[in-house]
Motif scaffolding. Sequence first.
Motif, mmCIF file in Angstrom:
data_model
loop_
_atom_site.group_PDB
_atom_site.id
_atom_site.type_symbol
_atom_site.label_atom_id
_atom_site.label_comp_id
_atom_site.label_asym_id
_atom_site.label_seq_id
_atom_site.Cartn_x
_atom_site.Cartn_y
_atom_site.Cartn_z
ATOM 1 N N VAL A 93 0.926 -1.106 0.006
ATOM 2 C CA VAL A 93 0.195 -0.085 -0.065
ATOM 3 C C VAL A 93 0.814 1.337 0.034
ATOM 4 C CG1 VAL A 93 -1.991 -1.200 1.171
ATOM 5 C CG2 VAL A 93 -0.422 0.228 2.504
ATOM 6 N N THR A 94 2.083 1.233 -0.051
ATOM 7 C CA THR A 94 3.165 2.231 0.057
ATOM 8 C C THR A 94 3.964 2.187 -1.293
ATOM 9 O OG1 THR A 94 4.748 0.962 1.276
ATOM 10 C CG2 THR A 94 3.526 2.528 2.481
ATOM 11 N N PRO A 95 4.280 3.036 -1.886
ATOM 12 C CA PRO A 95 5.064 3.153 -3.194
ATOM 13 C C PRO A 95 6.389 2.561 -3.028
ATOM 14 C CG PRO A 95 3.976 5.410 -2.790
ATOM 15 C CD PRO A 95 3.729 4.615 -1.634
ATOM 16 N N ASN A 96 6.732 1.948 -4.028
ATOM 17 C CA ASN A 96 8.000 1.303 -4.359
ATOM 18 C C ASN A 96 9.238 1.978 -3.816
ATOM 19 O OD1 ASN A 96 6.477 -0.894 -5.383
ATOM 20 N ND2 ASN A 96 6.879 -0.482 -7.398
ATOM 21 N N TRP A 97 8.940 3.336 -4.158
ATOM 22 C CA TRP A 97 10.475 4.250 -3.658
ATOM 23 C C TRP A 97 10.354 4.334 -2.105
ATOM 24 C CZ3 TRP A 97 8.973 7.930 -0.315
ATOM 25 C CH2 TRP A 97 7.595 8.580 -0.268
ATOM 26 N N GLN A 98 9.531 3.753 -1.234
ATOM 27 C CA GLN A 98 9.649 3.767 -0.057
ATOM 28 C C GLN A 98 10.382 2.695 0.380
ATOM 29 O OE1 GLN A 98 6.402 3.963 2.703
ATOM 30 N NE2 GLN A 98 7.116 6.071 3.319
ATOM 31 N N CYS A 99 10.656 1.705 -0.425
ATOM 32 C CA CYS A 99 11.476 0.507 -0.081
ATOM 33 C C CYS A 99 12.828 0.571 0.173
ATOM 34 C CB CYS A 99 11.176 -0.628 -1.108
ATOM 35 S SG CYS A 99 9.574 -1.206 -1.231
ATOM 36 N N TYR B 61 -3.772 12.941 -3.010
ATOM 37 C CA TYR B 61 -4.340 14.401 -2.705
ATOM 38 C C TYR B 61 -3.544 15.624 -2.892
ATOM 39 C CZ TYR B 61 -6.750 17.709 0.537
ATOM 40 O OH TYR B 61 -7.594 18.737 0.764
ATOM 41 N N ARG B 62 -4.114 16.257 -3.616
ATOM 42 C CA ARG B 62 -3.537 17.613 -3.998
ATOM 43 C C ARG B 62 -2.332 17.421 -4.776
ATOM 44 N NH1 ARG B 62 -4.139 22.814 -0.097
ATOM 45 N NH2 ARG B 62 -3.584 23.596 -2.290
ATOM 46 N N GLY B 63 -2.282 16.427 -5.746
ATOM 47 C CA GLY B 63 -1.210 16.218 -6.576
ATOM 48 C C GLY B 63 -0.124 15.208 -6.406
ATOM 49 N N ARG B 64 -0.352 14.663 -5.157
ATOM 50 C CA ARG B 64 0.779 13.479 -4.848
ATOM 51 C C ARG B 64 0.128 12.588 -4.000
ATOM 52 N NH1 ARG B 64 5.917 15.121 -4.755
ATOM 53 N NH2 ARG B 64 6.359 17.498 -4.871
ATOM 54 N N ASP B 65 0.826 11.294 -4.067
ATOM 55 C CA ASP B 65 0.357 10.045 -3.401
ATOM 56 C C ASP B 65 0.474 10.695 -1.944
ATOM 57 O OD1 ASP B 65 0.237 7.080 -3.639
ATOM 58 O OD2 ASP B 65 0.812 7.619 -1.659
ATOM 59 N N VAL B 66 -0.589 10.161 -1.157
ATOM 60 C CA VAL B 66 -0.471 10.720 0.391
ATOM 61 C C VAL B 66 0.737 10.344 1.186
ATOM 62 C CG1 VAL B 66 -1.741 10.356 2.546
ATOM 63 C CG2 VAL B 66 -3.083 11.056 0.444
ATOM 64 N N VAL B 67 1.225 9.271 0.777
ATOM 65 C CA VAL B 67 2.453 8.465 1.379
ATOM 66 C C VAL B 67 3.558 9.388 1.208
ATOM 67 C CG1 VAL B 67 4.202 6.752 1.532
ATOM 68 C CG2 VAL B 67 1.564 6.083 1.190
ATOM 69 N N ASP B 68 3.571 10.100 -0.092
ATOM 70 C CA ASP B 68 4.626 11.181 -0.398
ATOM 71 C C ASP B 68 4.529 12.313 0.544
ATOM 72 O OD1 ASP B 68 6.574 12.657 -1.621
ATOM 73 O OD2 ASP B 68 5.959 12.489 -3.578
ATOM 74 N N TRP B 69 3.246 12.835 0.677
ATOM 75 C CA TRP B 69 3.188 13.912 1.674
ATOM 76 C C TRP B 69 3.352 13.619 3.133
ATOM 77 C CZ3 TRP B 69 2.749 18.651 -0.395
ATOM 78 C CH2 TRP B 69 1.885 18.631 -1.352
ATOM 79 N N LEU B 70 3.156 12.324 3.518
ATOM 80 C CA LEU B 70 3.234 12.209 5.025
ATOM 81 C C LEU B 70 4.836 11.896 5.143
ATOM 82 C CD1 LEU B 70 0.294 9.858 5.663
ATOM 83 C CD2 LEU B 70 0.464 11.835 6.115
ATOM 84 N N ASP B 71 5.381 11.181 4.075
ATOM 85 C CA ASP B 71 6.815 11.108 4.371
ATOM 86 C C ASP B 71 7.478 12.449 4.564
ATOM 87 O OD1 ASP B 71 9.015 8.931 4.171
ATOM 88 O OD2 ASP B 71 9.624 10.343 2.578
ATOM 89 N N ARG B 72 7.126 13.357 3.601
ATOM 90 C CA ARG B 72 7.695 14.522 3.561
ATOM 91 C C ARG B 72 7.425 15.623 5.130
ATOM 92 N NH1 ARG B 72 8.862 17.074 -1.739
ATOM 93 N NH2 ARG B 72 8.516 15.439 -3.246
ATOM 94 N N ARG C 157 7.977 -1.347 8.534
ATOM 95 C CA ARG C 157 7.861 -1.343 7.189
ATOM 96 C C ARG C 157 9.339 -1.125 6.383
ATOM 97 N NH1 ARG C 157 2.623 1.608 6.595
ATOM 98 N NH2 ARG C 157 1.555 2.083 8.486
ATOM 99 N N PHE C 158 9.110 -1.205 5.127
ATOM 100 C CA PHE C 158 10.491 -1.223 4.365
ATOM 101 C C PHE C 158 11.293 0.072 4.494
ATOM 102 C CE2 PHE C 158 8.454 -4.773 1.953
ATOM 103 C CZ PHE C 158 9.544 -5.730 2.001
ATOM 104 N N CYS C 159 10.380 1.097 4.890
ATOM 105 C CA CYS C 159 10.966 2.355 5.022
ATOM 106 C C CYS C 159 11.657 2.646 6.188
ATOM 107 C CB CYS C 159 9.900 3.464 4.661
ATOM 108 S SG CYS C 159 8.550 3.511 5.913
#
Length: 430
Positions: A57-63, A208-219, A393-395
């Motif tokens: 459920v998290t994008p691959n870049w977070q691995c 949400y607002r142009g990005r995956d929510v995981v991206d926002w929460l990571d930032r 998690r992988f991250c």
Amino acid sequence: MSSPPPQRHQVVVIGGGQAGLSVAHCLQKRGLRPLVLERHRIGHAWARQRWESFCLVTPNWQCRLPDYPYDGDDPEGFMGREDIVRYVQRFADHIRVPVREGVAVQRLSASGEGFRLITNEGEIEAEQVVVATGGYHRPKRHPLAARLPQQILQLDARDYDSPERLPAGPVLVVGSGQSGCQIAEDLFLAGRRVHLSVGSAPRSPRRYRGRDVVDWLDRMGYYAMPIDQHADPRAVRGKTNHYLTGRDGGREIDLRRRALEGMVLHGRLADLGHDRISFADDLAANLDGADAVHSRICRSIDDHIAARELEAPEESPYVPCWSPPPGPAEPIDLASEPLAAVIWCTGYHPDFTWVEAPAFDGAGHPAHERGITPVSGLYFLGLPWLHTWGSARFCGVADDAEYLAEAVRMRAARRATSQERLECTALLGS
């Protein structure tokens, strides 16, 4: 004939998943020689305890395993079951740490200044031990599950594979966390009649607002936030993960829309009998609660964007598309709706009964500070909220692995120094 003496090792890591392999790699970088024991095969839980259409459920870049970030060509995608297994296996090949597959640790106990491991292949002695078997061991089921008719197949989430592997007929999925919602969708999209017992699990937007929510929460630092910064660390460790999916390129799960399309939603499971299954009258409240969390996540992203004056497209607030009809909750009458199967997606209990050490609280959970237990030389890794949201998690496992590996190295160095002093004292005394 006497038995052979136990094998002796500096560090034994129990569990050959991403957590165990990660700490073994970090130990090896520090000059230690870990041995990894894996009951099954590397990647077993991903390969054998996830369903056919499962994906992250998290994008691959977070691995981001230590020194081994995602190496594929779809960083914004979501790895499926087989790809996850291959990623973990490639990591194992990359780090070249000794792993003994098919070795089950049956008992772990303190022995002198170290530990004694009883395995299916004999005894092992270790100066230090890292337990990296996760925290999901024994499936939870409703205490009255045995009342259901024997002809109804009962499965736990980890044993579900695909709609085709179930007998024909309606299916009840109990639990609306990530596994429950995704399994219910898997069945529903395959054309099965699906009943879903909805609990209080929260939900999340996907984008949400142009990005995956995981991206926002990571930032925004959510995945790296230490547990001691939360108001109630004990409560946050027990919370259910937000439901959403990486399926079909990634999307949110809106149970209200699924209800419009024909999925039958119920409140929490209340009672089971040979002829009926009844539910609490809390479906509306549970859906509202999940939506409230969805909206709260969106507002936190709005605040982040506004505070930093970022450019991001506007989005309208979520508007519910369906509400449960008024009136008491309807039971499932098993005479008119003979279920083919019930799939229990109601979580897991930890089971560390094989660890004979005073390192647990009253509920059987490891007592630790970032994986370091009160028992010198015994550590845990890969547990939910070991230190942060990303710990299991992988991250986030890499940071925890580095931290524990350094703790192991420092203890090994202190032991070596103490041993040298003893030897010098003995030599001078002679």
